[in-house]
Design a protein around this motif. Sequence first.
Motif, PDB file in Angstrom:
ATOM      1  N   ILE A  42      28.621  22.853 -19.599  1.00 46.80           N
ATOM      2  CA  ILE A  42      30.071  22.915 -19.818  1.00 46.80           C
ATOM      3  C   ILE A  42      30.764  21.822 -19.013  1.00 46.80           C
ATOM      4  CG2 ILE A  42      30.122  25.365 -20.430  1.00 46.80           C
ATOM      5  CD1 ILE A  42      31.055  25.896 -17.503  1.00 46.80           C
ATOM      6  N   GLU A  52      27.852  20.876 -14.933  1.00 50.07           N
ATOM      7  CA  GLU A  52      28.167  22.284 -14.748  1.00 50.07           C
ATOM      8  C   GLU A  52      27.512  23.074 -15.875  1.00 50.07           C
ATOM      9  OE1 GLU A  52      32.188  23.432 -13.923  1.00 50.07           O
ATOM     10  OE2 GLU A  52      32.650  21.478 -13.074  1.00 50.07           O
ATOM     11  N   LEU A  54      27.014  27.041 -17.774  1.00 49.59           N
ATOM     12  CA  LEU A  54      27.654  28.324 -18.012  1.00 49.59           C
ATOM     13  C   LEU A  54      26.666  29.443 -17.694  1.00 49.59           C
ATOM     14  CD1 LEU A  54      30.157  29.809 -19.039  1.00 49.59           C
ATOM     15  CD2 LEU A  54      29.216  29.605 -21.351  1.00 49.59           C
ATOM     16  N   SER A  55      26.995  30.252 -16.709  1.00 49.46           N
ATOM     17  CA  SER A  55      26.135  31.356 -16.305  1.00 49.46           C
ATOM     18  C   SER A  55      26.052  32.412 -17.398  1.00 49.46           C
ATOM     19  CB  SER A  55      26.689  31.991 -15.026  1.00 49.46           C
ATOM     20  OG  SER A  55      25.896  33.074 -14.623  1.00 49.46           O
TER      21      SER A  55
END
Length: 135
Positions: A42, A52, A54-55
Amino acid sequence: MAAEKGSAFLLKVGDGGAPPGFATVAGLRTTQVSINGEAVAITSKDSGGWRELLSGAGVRSVSVSGAGIFTGSAAEQRIRGSALAGVIDDYRLSFESGETLTGRFLVIRLDYAGDYNGERSYTLSLESSGAVVSA
């Protein structure tokens, strides 16, 4: 975490019941499990040049492989039947600590080999279908 014996790392196959009972796959000399995840990036211009992720997103899967000596056990026969039919079955991995990984898996490969004057051996590969639960 204490060291654990490899001989206590067992693959078990379900009996088709609801809830399933599990039988140890006899003759396995090696067992391996891989827990896989796919990242969803993301990253944007606001990320400061750092990637980054996304969990909780992406695809997760568990792969299991094993190799052993053919004993003709009922569990081995069930795996062979599932492989030939291409059906998904219940499996459980158990560890010496008492921890388990339980889920539904598809046999994606089952190989048999044998030498003259030697034992019949096999290798198998399983891929998860759906959630794998740790207990």
